[in-house]
Design a protein around this motif. Structure first.
Motif, PDB file in Angstrom:
ATOM      1  N   ILE A 213       0.858  -1.184   0.000  1.00 26.28           N
ATOM      2  CA  ILE A 213       0.000   0.000   0.000  1.00 26.28           C
ATOM      3  C   ILE A 213       0.895   1.235   0.000  1.00 26.28           C
ATOM      4  O   ILE A 213       1.782   1.352   0.831  1.00 26.28           O
ATOM      5  N   HIS A 214       0.699   2.120  -0.939  1.00 25.52           N
ATOM      6  CA  HIS A 214       1.596   3.240  -1.284  1.00 25.52           C
ATOM      7  C   HIS A 214       3.042   2.738  -1.310  1.00 25.52           C
ATOM      8  O   HIS A 214       3.364   1.861  -2.110  1.00 25.52           O
ATOM      9  N   THR A 215       3.945   3.203  -0.468  1.00 23.27           N
ATOM     10  CA  THR A 215       5.345   2.762  -0.536  1.00 23.27           C
ATOM     11  C   THR A 215       5.663   1.698   0.506  1.00 23.27           C
ATOM     12  O   THR A 215       6.833   1.375   0.729  1.00 23.27           O
ATOM     13  N   LEU A 216       4.650   1.169   1.135  1.00 22.69           N
ATOM     14  CA  LEU A 216       4.831   0.234   2.247  1.00 22.69           C
ATOM     15  C   LEU A 216       4.526  -1.201   1.845  1.00 22.69           C
ATOM     16  O   LEU A 216       3.590  -1.457   1.088  1.00 22.69           O
ATOM     17  N   ALA A 217       5.316  -2.139   2.348  1.00 25.43           N
ATOM     18  CA  ALA A 217       5.027  -3.573   2.234  1.00 25.43           C
ATOM     19  C   ALA A 217       4.910  -4.125   3.647  1.00 25.43           C
ATOM     20  O   ALA A 217       5.877  -4.094   4.406  1.00 25.43           O
ATOM     21  N   GLU A 218       3.746  -4.610   4.004  1.00 20.79           N
ATOM     22  CA  GLU A 218       3.482  -5.064   5.367  1.00 20.79           C
ATOM     23  C   GLU A 218       2.647  -6.340   5.340  1.00 20.79           C
ATOM     24  O   GLU A 218       1.698  -6.459   4.556  1.00 20.79           O
ATOM     25  N   GLU A 219       2.983  -7.295   6.191  1.00 16.65           N
ATOM     26  CA  GLU A 219       2.196  -8.525   6.257  1.00 16.65           C
ATOM     27  C   GLU A 219       0.844  -8.242   6.906  1.00 16.65           C
ATOM     28  O   GLU A 219       0.750  -7.545   7.915  1.00 16.65           O
ATOM     29  N   VAL A 220      -0.214  -8.782   6.293  1.00 17.10           N
ATOM     30  CA  VAL A 220      -1.561  -8.641   6.848  1.00 17.10           C
ATOM     31  C   VAL A 220      -2.200 -10.021   6.944  1.00 17.10           C
ATOM     32  O   VAL A 220      -1.853 -10.935   6.192  1.00 17.10           O
ATOM     33  N   SER A 221      -3.121 -10.148   7.852  1.00 13.57           N
ATOM     34  CA  SER A 221      -3.872 -11.401   7.987  1.00 13.57           C
ATOM     35  C   SER A 221      -5.359 -11.112   7.858  1.00 13.57           C
ATOM     36  O   SER A 221      -5.829 -10.017   8.209  1.00 13.57           O
ATOM     37  N   LEU A 222      -6.091 -12.083   7.351  1.00 19.86           N
ATOM     38  CA  LEU A 222      -7.529 -11.956   7.159  1.00 19.86           C
ATOM     39  C   LEU A 222      -8.242 -12.305   8.461  1.00 19.86           C
ATOM     40  O   LEU A 222      -8.213 -13.452   8.906  1.00 19.86           O
ATOM     41  N   LYS A 223      -8.887 -11.298   9.071  1.00 19.20           N
ATOM     42  CA  LYS A 223      -9.605 -11.528  10.327  1.00 19.20           C
ATOM     43  C   LYS A 223     -10.995 -12.093  10.088  1.00 19.20           C
ATOM     44  O   LYS A 223     -11.457 -12.993  10.803  1.00 19.20           O
ATOM     45  N   ALA A 224     -11.677 -11.557   9.069  1.00 19.68           N
ATOM     46  CA  ALA A 224     -13.048 -12.011   8.820  1.00 19.68           C
ATOM     47  C   ALA A 224     -13.481 -11.636   7.409  1.00 19.68           C
ATOM     48  O   ALA A 224     -13.064 -10.601   6.871  1.00 19.68           O
ATOM     49  N   LEU A 225     -14.324 -12.487   6.829  1.00 16.56           N
ATOM     50  CA  LEU A 225     -14.987 -12.179   5.565  1.00 16.56           C
ATOM     51  C   LEU A 225     -16.352 -11.601   5.895  1.00 16.56           C
ATOM     52  O   LEU A 225     -17.134 -12.215   6.631  1.00 16.56           O
ATOM     53  N   ILE A 226     -16.648 -10.418   5.378  1.00 13.04           N
ATOM     54  CA  ILE A 226     -17.894  -9.730   5.735  1.00 13.04           C
ATOM     55  C   ILE A 226     -19.010 -10.059   4.745  1.00 13.04           C
ATOM     56  O   ILE A 226     -20.119 -10.406   5.137  1.00 13.04           O
ATOM     57  N   CYS A 227     -18.716  -9.971   3.437  1.00 11.21           N
ATOM     58  CA  CYS A 227     -19.727 -10.312   2.433  1.00 11.21           C
ATOM     59  C   CYS A 227     -19.076 -10.453   1.069  1.00 11.21           C
ATOM     60  O   CYS A 227     -17.925 -10.031   0.866  1.00 11.21           O
ATOM     61  N   LEU A 228     -19.799 -11.042   0.133  1.00 18.05           N
ATOM     62  CA  LEU A 228     -19.382 -11.107  -1.265  1.00 18.05           C
ATOM     63  C   LEU A 228     -20.144 -10.048  -2.044  1.00 18.05           C
ATOM     64  O   LEU A 228     -21.258  -9.659  -1.666  1.00 18.05           O
ATOM     65  N   ILE A 229     -19.559  -9.577  -3.146  1.00 22.99           N
ATOM     66  CA  ILE A 229     -20.207  -8.584  -4.003  1.00 22.99           C
ATOM     67  C   ILE A 229     -20.413  -9.188  -5.381  1.00 22.99           C
ATOM     68  O   ILE A 229     -19.472  -9.724  -5.988  1.00 22.99           O
ATOM     69  N   ASP A 230     -21.638  -9.120  -5.883  1.00 23.32           N
ATOM     70  CA  ASP A 230     -21.949  -9.627  -7.216  1.00 23.32           C
ATOM     71  C   ASP A 230     -21.302  -8.738  -8.268  1.00 23.32           C
ATOM     72  O   ASP A 230     -21.492  -7.517  -8.260  1.00 23.32           O
ATOM     73  N   LYS A 231     -20.524  -9.342  -9.173  1.00 16.63           N
ATOM     74  CA  LYS A 231     -19.779  -8.567 -10.179  1.00 16.63           C
ATOM     75  C   LYS A 231     -20.701  -7.779 -11.102  1.00 16.63           C
ATOM     76  O   LYS A 231     -20.384  -6.655 -11.508  1.00 16.63           O
ATOM     77  N   LYS A 232     -21.838  -8.371 -11.456  1.00 13.80           N
ATOM     78  CA  LYS A 232     -22.720  -7.746 -12.446  1.00 13.80           C
ATOM     79  C   LYS A 232     -23.633  -6.696 -11.836  1.00 13.80           C
ATOM     80  O   LYS A 232     -23.830  -5.624 -12.405  1.00 13.80           O
ATOM     81  N   THR A 233     -24.195  -6.995 -10.670  1.00 17.37           N
ATOM     82  CA  THR A 233     -25.187  -6.081 -10.092  1.00 17.37           C
ATOM     83  C   THR A 233     -24.604  -5.185  -9.002  1.00 17.37           C
ATOM     84  O   THR A 233     -25.157  -4.130  -8.694  1.00 17.37           O
ATOM     85  N   GLY A 234     -23.486  -5.608  -8.381  1.00 18.23           N
ATOM     86  CA  GLY A 234     -22.912  -4.851  -7.283  1.00 18.23           C
ATOM     87  C   GLY A 234     -23.600  -5.108  -5.952  1.00 18.23           C
ATOM     88  O   GLY A 234     -23.271  -4.479  -4.932  1.00 18.23           O
ATOM     89  N   ASP A 235     -24.558  -6.049  -5.942  1.00 16.56           N
ATOM     90  CA  ASP A 235     -25.282  -6.370  -4.702  1.00 16.56           C
ATOM     91  C   ASP A 235     -24.388  -7.135  -3.735  1.00 16.56           C
ATOM     92  O   ASP A 235     -23.580  -7.970  -4.144  1.00 16.56           O
ATOM     93  N   LYS A 236     -24.603  -6.876  -2.432  1.00 15.42           N
ATOM     94  CA  LYS A 236     -23.835  -7.565  -1.398  1.00 15.42           C
ATOM     95  C   LYS A 236     -24.619  -8.773  -0.884  1.00 15.42           C
ATOM     96  O   LYS A 236     -25.847  -8.709  -0.758  1.00 15.42           O
ATOM     97  N   SER A 237     -23.896  -9.857  -0.598  1.00 13.86           N
ATOM     98  CA  SER A 237     -24.552 -11.046  -0.053  1.00 13.86           C
ATOM     99  C   SER A 237     -25.045 -10.758   1.364  1.00 13.86           C
ATOM    100  O   SER A 237     -24.431  -9.996   2.111  1.00 13.86           O
ATOM    101  N   LYS A 238     -26.167 -11.379   1.720  1.00  8.74           N
ATOM    102  CA  LYS A 238     -26.756 -11.124   3.028  1.00  8.74           C
ATOM    103  C   LYS A 238     -26.140 -11.999   4.118  1.00  8.74           C
ATOM    104  O   LYS A 238     -26.267 -11.693   5.304  1.00  8.74           O
ATOM    105  N   THR A 239     -25.518 -13.095   3.725  1.00 10.30           N
ATOM    106  CA  THR A 239     -24.868 -13.972   4.704  1.00 10.30           C
ATOM    107  C   THR A 239     -23.357 -13.861   4.571  1.00 10.30           C
ATOM    108  O   THR A 239     -22.829 -13.592   3.484  1.00 10.30           O
ATOM    109  N   ARG A 240     -22.659 -14.087   5.665  1.00  7.34           N
ATOM    110  CA  ARG A 240     -21.198 -14.025   5.650  1.00  7.34           C
ATOM    111  C   ARG A 240     -20.638 -15.265   4.962  1.00  7.34           C
ATOM    112  O   ARG A 240     -20.989 -16.388   5.337  1.00  7.34           O
TER     113      ARG A 240
END
Length: 293
Positions: A213-240
């Motif tokens: 991110i910008h000039t920084l390289a930093e290790e990150v970990s995935l804490k949680a998945l919040i939702c999926l986004i539909d590529k065509k409609t842009g709608d967010k999934s209601k379940t995690r």
């Protein structure tokens, strides 16, 4: 893909070596290259109708770079490369905003020198700044642009700045020089919208990668998945979702190994877009939606 993440909004794709004896300015070969590249560029977020254009050319003899001879590729009726970029609208730089410079590199030379590109605002010799994320107060001793000492630097300039009030070993790439009255945000946990470009297996909570991110390289970990986004409609999934895989778009919560400088993409795109890399491959691109803590 990296160009899109770096903020490039428009591409000119030059199809070179059209003068090769095996090609001979063939429209069929040009269209073949165009048809193979377009799906990938669309996948990276470029709109085929507005964001990129294809041009045939020859780097060896300069055909269609500056001008055309008129006796080759008569099927191409568009502009030459130089003509096209000269007619593009000029970039708008944020000169009125607070000063902000992500540090690319640093070294010691009769003082502490930092290098980077000014992303916002202006700075003059003698100005007091803050070096984030450590909130270290520093003073500008000298300014250099194109190796020449100057009195002022502005947004868009690639510069060197000699600082007073800090030692070289206390500066790292990825730190950000800011206006003392309006420092950039810092945090460890953030929500982001991420597009998975290339990953063979599924990605779920606990997964880690290197975030650029910008000039920084930093290790990150995935804490949680919040939702999926539909590529065509842009709608967010209601379940995690339990996991995310290649070619999907998700909103996820990420945690950095340490406190980093970042902004939301909406407020400041230069500090709000990033790539995720794993084992030497770019697996995803994303943008910061919210800084949590």
């Amino acid at each position: 893909m990296l160009a899109k993440t770096a903020g490039v909004k428009h591409l000119v794709v030059l199809v070179n070596k059209m003068d090769d004896p095996t090609v001979q300015w063939s429209e069929e070969r040009f269209n073949e290259c165009k048809d193979k590249l377009t799906p990938y560029l669309r996948k990276c977020g470029f709109n085929p109708k507005t964001d990129f254009v294809f041009m045939p050319c020859s780097g060896l003899n300069g055909e269609f770079l500056k001008e055309r001879s008129g006796n080759v590729a008569t099927w191409y009726t568009g502009p030459c490369f130089i003509e096209y970029i000269e007619n593009m609208p000029s970039l708008t730089r944020n000169l009125e905003g607070p000063f902000l410079l992500p540090v690319v590199d640093k070294y010691k030379d009769m003082g502490t020198i930092v290098l980077g590109k000014v992303e916002s605002g202006c700075c003059v010799k003698g100005q007091n700044l803050l070096l984030m994320p450590n909130r270290t107060p520093v003073t500008v001793d000298q300014l250099f642009s194109d190796e020449d000492e100057v009195q002022e630097i502005r947004s868009g300039d690639n510069v060197k700045i000699k600082l007073k009030g800090i030692e070289e070993e206390d500066v790292s790439g990825g730190f950000v020089l800011c206006d003392a009255t309006s420092p950039c945000r810092t945090g460890k946990v953030f929500d982001a919208q991420v597009v998975i470009l290339e990953h063979k297996s599924i990605i779920c909570a606990g997964y880690s990668a290197v975030c650029h991110i910008h000039t920084l390289a930093e290790e990150v970990s995935l804490k949680a998945l919040i939702c999926l986004i539909d590529k065509k409609t842009g709608d967010k999934s209601k379940t995690r979702p339990r996991f995310v895989k290649q070619d999907q778009i998700a909103i996820m919560r990420l945690e950095a190994a340490g406190v980093i400088c970042l902004e939301t993409f909406k407020d400041f795109p230069q500090l709000g877009r990033f790539t995720l890399r794993d084992e030497g491959r770019t697996i995803a691109i994303g943008k910061v939606l919210k800084v949590i803590e």
